[in-house]
Scaffold this active site. Structure first.
Site, PDB file in Angstrom:
ATOM      1  CE  LYS A  29      -3.553  -0.991  -0.484  1.00 55.62           C
ATOM      2  NZ  LYS A  29      -4.088  -1.289  -1.865  1.00 55.62           N
ATOM      3  CB  SER A  30       4.348   1.879   0.032  1.00 51.52           C
ATOM      4  OG  SER A  30       4.242   1.427   1.188  1.00 51.52           O
ATOM      5  N   GLY A  31       2.252   2.466  -2.956  1.00 48.07           N
ATOM      6  CA  GLY A  31       2.278   3.081  -4.446  1.00 48.07           C
ATOM      7  C   GLY A  31       2.929   2.124  -5.477  1.00 48.07           C
ATOM      8  CG  HIS A  70       3.718  -5.952  -1.180  1.00 45.75           C
ATOM      9  ND1 HIS A  70       4.145  -4.770  -1.770  1.00 45.75           N
ATOM     10  CD2 HIS A  70       2.440  -6.252  -1.658  1.00 45.75           C
ATOM     11  CE1 HIS A  70       3.096  -4.328  -2.322  1.00 45.75           C
ATOM     12  NE2 HIS A  70       2.148  -4.981  -2.227  1.00 45.75           N
ATOM     13  NE  ARG A 110       0.311   6.474   0.886  1.00 47.53           N
ATOM     14  CZ  ARG A 110      -0.885   6.089   0.563  1.00 47.53           C
ATOM     15  NH1 ARG A 110      -1.214   4.743   0.595  1.00 47.53           N
ATOM     16  NH2 ARG A 110      -1.967   7.019   0.566  1.00 47.53           N
ATOM     17  CB  SER A 112      -3.590   2.482   1.945  1.00 49.80           C
ATOM     18  OG  SER A 112      -3.758   1.891   0.841  1.00 49.80           O
ATOM     19  CE1 TYR A 115       0.879   6.857  -2.880  1.00 48.49           C
ATOM     20  CE2 TYR A 115       0.640   8.822  -1.387  1.00 48.49           C
ATOM     21  CZ  TYR A 115      -0.121   7.950  -2.355  1.00 48.49           C
ATOM     22  OH  TYR A 115      -1.456   8.050  -2.730  1.00 48.49           O
ATOM     23  CD  GLN A 151      -9.300  12.243  -9.316  1.00 52.08           C
ATOM     24  OE1 GLN A 151     -10.136  11.361  -9.584  1.00 52.08           O
ATOM     25  NE2 GLN A 151      -9.103  12.592  -7.933  1.00 52.08           N
ATOM     26  CG  MET A 209      -3.074   5.647 -13.014  1.00 55.86           C
ATOM     27  SD  MET A 209      -1.626   5.245 -12.215  1.00 55.86           S
ATOM     28  CE  MET A 209      -1.834   3.664 -11.911  1.00 55.86           C
TER      29      MET A 209
HETATM   30  P1  A3P Z   1      -4.996   4.817  -0.519  1.00 55.66           P
HETATM   31  O1  A3P Z   1      -5.684   3.561  -0.161  1.00 55.66           O
HETATM   32  O2  A3P Z   1      -4.399   5.857   0.379  1.00 55.66           O
HETATM   33  O3  A3P Z   1      -5.957   5.486  -1.528  1.00 55.66           O
HETATM   34  P2  A3P Z   1      -0.612  -0.176  -3.805  1.00 55.66           P
HETATM   35  O4  A3P Z   1      -0.612   0.053  -5.436  1.00 55.66           O
HETATM   36  O5  A3P Z   1       0.801  -0.487  -3.087  1.00 55.66           O
HETATM   37  O6  A3P Z   1      -1.472  -1.215  -3.266  1.00 55.66           O
HETATM   38  O7  A3P Z   1      -0.972   1.207  -3.181  1.00 55.66           O
HETATM   39  C1  A3P Z   1      -2.259   1.544  -3.122  1.00 55.66           C
HETATM   40  C2  A3P Z   1      -2.289   3.031  -2.831  1.00 55.66           C
HETATM   41  O8  A3P Z   1      -1.618   3.881  -3.499  1.00 55.66           O
HETATM   42  C3  A3P Z   1      -3.651   3.525  -2.526  1.00 55.66           C
HETATM   43  O9  A3P Z   1      -3.800   4.452  -1.444  1.00 55.66           O
HETATM   44  C4  A3P Z   1      -4.043   4.337  -4.003  1.00 55.66           C
HETATM   45  O10 A3P Z   1      -5.092   5.256  -3.802  1.00 55.66           O
HETATM   46  C5  A3P Z   1      -2.547   4.884  -4.035  1.00 55.66           C
HETATM   47  N1  A3P Z   1      -2.547   5.211  -5.465  1.00 55.66           N
HETATM   48  C6  A3P Z   1      -2.476   4.494  -6.543  1.00 55.66           C
HETATM   49  N2  A3P Z   1      -2.300   5.080  -7.800  1.00 55.66           N
HETATM   50  C7  A3P Z   1      -2.110   6.320  -7.400  1.00 55.66           C
HETATM   51  C8  A3P Z   1      -1.979   7.462  -8.250  1.00 55.66           C
HETATM   52  N3  A3P Z   1      -1.894   7.616  -9.528  1.00 55.66           N
HETATM   53  N4  A3P Z   1      -1.916   8.662  -7.314  1.00 55.66           N
HETATM   54  C9  A3P Z   1      -1.798   8.681  -5.989  1.00 55.66           C
HETATM   55  N5  A3P Z   1      -2.146   7.511  -5.216  1.00 55.66           N
HETATM   56  C10 A3P Z   1      -2.192   6.504  -5.927  1.00 55.66           C
END
Ligand code: A3P
Length: 274
Positions: free
Chosen positions: A42-44, A93, A113, A121, A177, A214, A216
């Protein structure tokens, strides 16, 4: 409660095939042009994977991660990874000790992140996936997370162990992130330079635009299948600081203490609000 299974002491999501996949990775064959995106969950991950795919392909268009292999070797059998076309962009991960040793010479991008936002997340992830890997409240999830018992284990151990091998390693790039949120085009340029795939400023702008949250969220349909109907999926909120809507004052105080203590061993210049 969280449903996790332990492999070599690491709590992992309870996917039946994960154990077998991880064991097979002893036979993982690294390629010279492999690129790994590594992070605590969940870090991007999906964000960085998309950027790297655009840079290596030279095409500013969203990629379908369900085509041509997988993003996560721990989630699929080795023969699938071996059939992937080069250059492979692989995500993981896993903590360092479960990572194939031969892959440590590959190019590795480690995304960090703010753990508070990653925790929130993961809470939505673990409760929104099908099959659900957790059925608990935020408070229950916080306890698991703060004790290193949620999927993929302790955040501090993950960051500390990985950074020890990645810092001062010319084949590694550490990105946050929060920096991506601050100035995505700048980070895209950095990643491209790191990978030795320099492109035009126009290309970096295009990638940054297509990889906005938005865009994506609207156009990436390939990662939807494992999510419950009523959940937001991977593209949930995409902001910095959502932890403020979840952490109680007491949780925040407790976590800040742990954070200050554990970060003493970790050499990382983080620019997020605690
Ligand atoms: P949130 O749950 O805080 O919205 P991963 O891909 O490692 O599973 O991470 C998912 C997190 O990255 C989610 O966080 C998601 O919304 C965020 N994320 C994915 N694409 C993104 C983007 N283009 N810009 C910003 N955040 C993004």
């Amino acid at each position: 409660s969280a449903r996790v299974m332990y492999i070599q002491g690491v709590p992992l999501p309870p996917f039946p095939s994960m154990h077998a996949n991880l064991l097979e990775q002893d036979g993982f064959k690294a390629r010279n042009d492999d690129i790994w995106v590594v992070n605590w969950p969940k870090s991007g991950t999906h964000w960085m994977w998309e950027i790297v795919k655009m840079i290596t392909s030279g095409r500013a268009e969203l990629n379908d991660s369900s085509k041509g292999g997988t993003m996560f070797p721990e989630l699929c059998p080795l023969h699938v990874i071996e059939k992937m076309a080069s250059p492979r962009v692989l995500n993981t991960h896993v903590p360092l000790k479960l990572f194939p040793k031969v892959a440590l010479n590959s190019k590795i991008i480690y995304v960090v992140r703010n753990p508070k936002d990653a925790f929130v997340s993961l809470y939505y992830h673990a409760t929104g996936m099908e099959p659900k890997s957790a059925n608990c409240s935020w408070n229950g999830m916080y306890e698991l997370l703060v004790n290193g018992k949620a999927q993929y284990g302790d955040w501090f151990d993950h960051v500390e162990e990985w950074l020890k091998v990645l810092e001062n390693n010319p084949n590694a790039l550490i990105v946050t992130y929060e920096d991506m949120q601050m100035d995505l085009k700048k980070q895209v340029r950095l990643v491209a330079q790191f990978l030795g795939h320099e492109k035009s400023e126009q290309f970096y702008s295009d990638v940054a635009r297509l990889c906005s949250f938005q865009h994506m969220k609207k156009d990436k349909k390939d990662v939807r299948s494992v999510w419950a109907e009523d959940s937001e999926g991977i593209f949930r909120k995409g902001t910095v600081g959502d932890w403020k809507n979840h952490f109680t004052v007491a949780q925040n105080e407790e976590f800040n203490k742990i954070f200050c203590k554990r970060m003493k061993n970790i050499n990382l210049d983080l620019k997020f609000e605690l």
